[in-house]
Design a protein around this motif. Structure first.
Motif, mmCIF file in Angstrom:
data_model
loop_
_atom_site.group_PDB
_atom_site.id
_atom_site.type_symbol
_atom_site.label_atom_id
_atom_site.label_comp_id
_atom_site.label_asym_id
_atom_site.label_seq_id
_atom_site.Cartn_x
_atom_site.Cartn_y
_atom_site.Cartn_z
ATOM 1 N N LEU A 27 0.861 -1.071 0.084
ATOM 2 C CA LEU A 27 -0.043 0.026 0.066
ATOM 3 C C LEU A 27 0.838 1.084 -0.057
ATOM 4 O O LEU A 27 0.422 2.191 -0.563
ATOM 5 N N GLN A 28 1.823 1.230 0.760
ATOM 6 C CA GLN A 28 2.665 2.418 0.805
ATOM 7 C C GLN A 28 3.532 2.525 -0.427
ATOM 8 O O GLN A 28 3.671 3.789 -0.810
ATOM 9 N N ARG A 29 4.055 1.793 -1.257
ATOM 10 C CA ARG A 29 4.657 1.819 -2.428
ATOM 11 C C ARG A 29 3.976 2.185 -3.221
ATOM 12 O O ARG A 29 4.208 3.053 -4.269
ATOM 13 N N PHE A 30 2.628 1.756 -3.333
ATOM 14 C CA PHE A 30 1.660 1.982 -4.545
ATOM 15 C C PHE A 30 1.330 3.562 -4.428
ATOM 16 O O PHE A 30 1.268 4.414 -5.230
ATOM 17 N N THR A 31 1.192 4.049 -3.238
ATOM 18 C CA THR A 31 0.867 5.444 -3.080
ATOM 19 C C THR A 31 2.065 6.438 -3.444
ATOM 20 O O THR A 31 1.754 7.677 -3.537
ATOM 21 N N ARG A 32 3.403 6.075 -3.487
ATOM 22 C CA ARG A 32 4.652 6.604 -3.603
ATOM 23 C C ARG A 32 4.943 6.834 -5.251
ATOM 24 O O ARG A 32 5.801 7.385 -5.731
ATOM 25 N N THR A 33 3.871 5.913 -5.994
ATOM 26 C CA THR A 33 4.382 5.762 -7.218
ATOM 27 C C THR A 33 3.953 7.282 -8.094
ATOM 28 O O THR A 33 2.716 7.739 -7.800
ATOM 29 N N PRO A 34 4.875 7.747 -8.870
ATOM 30 C CA PRO A 34 4.293 8.853 -9.564
ATOM 31 C C PRO A 34 3.052 8.582 -10.182
ATOM 32 O O PRO A 34 2.688 7.795 -10.936
ATOM 33 N N GLY A 35 2.204 9.962 -10.217
ATOM 34 C CA GLY A 35 0.930 9.856 -10.984
ATOM 35 C C GLY A 35 0.040 8.791 -10.072
ATOM 36 O O GLY A 35 -1.004 8.532 -10.716
ATOM 37 N N PHE A 36 0.235 8.639 -8.890
ATOM 38 C CA PHE A 36 -0.628 7.625 -8.112
ATOM 39 C C PHE A 36 -2.023 7.989 -8.460
ATOM 40 O O PHE A 36 -2.321 9.378 -8.251
ATOM 41 N N GLU A 37 -3.207 7.031 -8.596
ATOM 42 C CA GLU A 37 -4.451 7.216 -8.587
ATOM 43 C C GLU A 37 -4.955 6.286 -8.221
ATOM 44 O O GLU A 37 -4.709 5.157 -8.403
ATOM 45 N N ALA A 38 -5.921 6.322 -7.113
ATOM 46 C CA ALA A 38 -6.608 5.321 -6.273
ATOM 47 C C ALA A 38 -7.442 4.317 -7.282
ATOM 48 O O ALA A 38 -8.491 4.757 -7.554
ATOM 49 N N SER A 39 -6.979 3.199 -7.557
ATOM 50 C CA SER A 39 -7.768 2.361 -8.497
ATOM 51 C C SER A 39 -8.680 1.539 -7.330
ATOM 52 O O SER A 39 -8.360 1.648 -6.441
ATOM 53 N N ARG A 40 -9.439 0.796 -8.186
ATOM 54 C CA ARG A 40 -10.205 -0.022 -7.450
ATOM 55 C C ARG A 40 -9.307 -1.178 -6.470
ATOM 56 O O ARG A 40 -9.897 -1.480 -5.435
ATOM 57 N N GLU A 41 -8.598 -1.654 -7.052
ATOM 58 C CA GLU A 41 -7.678 -2.570 -6.287
ATOM 59 C C GLU A 41 -7.059 -2.007 -5.293
ATOM 60 O O GLU A 41 -7.320 -2.532 -4.327
ATOM 61 N N PHE A 42 -6.629 -0.870 -5.303
ATOM 62 C CA PHE A 42 -5.996 -0.209 -4.270
ATOM 63 C C PHE A 42 -6.965 0.239 -3.079
ATOM 64 O O PHE A 42 -6.600 -0.068 -2.030
ATOM 65 N N LEU A 43 -8.057 0.887 -3.550
ATOM 66 C CA LEU A 43 -9.288 1.155 -2.652
ATOM 67 C C LEU A 43 -9.658 -0.179 -1.694
ATOM 68 O O LEU A 43 -9.656 0.009 -0.729
ATOM 69 N N LEU A 44 -9.639 -1.157 -2.636
ATOM 70 C CA LEU A 44 -10.142 -2.548 -1.948
ATOM 71 C C LEU A 44 -9.054 -3.079 -1.142
ATOM 72 O O LEU A 44 -9.475 -3.390 0.258
ATOM 73 N N ARG A 45 -7.988 -3.215 -1.199
ATOM 74 C CA ARG A 45 -6.874 -3.676 -0.463
ATOM 75 C C ARG A 45 -6.492 -2.793 0.667
ATOM 76 O O ARG A 45 -6.184 -3.170 1.719
ATOM 77 N N LYS A 46 -6.684 -1.334 0.609
ATOM 78 C CA LYS A 46 -6.678 -0.551 1.779
ATOM 79 C C LYS A 46 -7.896 -0.660 2.710
ATOM 80 O O LYS A 46 -7.366 -0.904 4.035
ATOM 81 N N ALA A 47 -8.975 -0.865 2.093
ATOM 82 C CA ALA A 47 -10.199 -1.031 3.117
ATOM 83 C C ALA A 47 -10.006 -2.393 3.795
ATOM 84 O O ALA A 47 -10.147 -2.413 4.943
ATOM 85 N N ALA A 48 -9.641 -3.356 2.933
ATOM 86 C CA ALA A 48 -9.413 -4.587 3.680
ATOM 87 C C ALA A 48 -8.351 -4.710 4.763
ATOM 88 O O ALA A 48 -8.478 -5.551 5.779
ATOM 89 N N PHE A 49 -7.403 -4.108 4.362
ATOM 90 C CA PHE A 49 -5.952 -3.926 5.310
ATOM 91 C C PHE A 49 -6.537 -3.306 6.599
ATOM 92 O O PHE A 49 -6.255 -3.853 7.649
#
Length: 120
Positions: A27-49
């Motif tokens: 989750l942390q690595r994903f948010t540090r990616t240039p041009g980060f945009e919250a995809s469904r996978e990110f939102l799902l994995r963050k909410a599940a975490f």
């Protein structure tokens, strides 16, 4: 999508999920990616975490001590519901999603479906 009572069961929903200490760096690595945009996978994995962390902490420390974490998990779950409402035709009213615990049950069902799809 309607909430199935068995899908709200955290043990069933998160069977085979990566350990929290593995999921957090993703989750942390994903948010540090240039041009980060919250995809469904990110939102799902963050909410599940956050749901899993809340369940773990509530079991260890009791519900009174974890109130703020519960609200954080519910907010993240609501973010997924909003995304799915906008992009996937989810109707929170039709799915009987009315409260924070309903949103967290939705996350569990969505995570289980996503996880099963990853293994096929």
């Amino acid at each position: 999508m309607t909430i199935e009572h068995s899908a709200g069961d955290p043990e069933a929903a998160y069977m085979g999920a990566p350990a929290l200490d593995i999921e957090l760096p993703w989750l942390q690595r994903f948010t540090r990616t240039p041009g980060f945009e919250a995809s469904r996978e990110f939102l799902l994995r963050k909410a599940a975490f956050l749901d899993r962390l809340t369940l773990q902490q509530t079991e260890s420390h009791g519900s009174e001590a974890t109130g703020p974490l519960v609200r954080t998990a519910e907010t993240a779950a609501f973010g997924l519901v909003e995304h799915d409402t906008e992009h996937h035709g989810l109707s929170p009213k039709g799915a009987d999603l009315a409260a924070g615990e309903d949103y967290r049950a939705y996350v569990r069902e969505a995570y289980r479906a996503w996880s099963l799809a990853q293994n096929h």
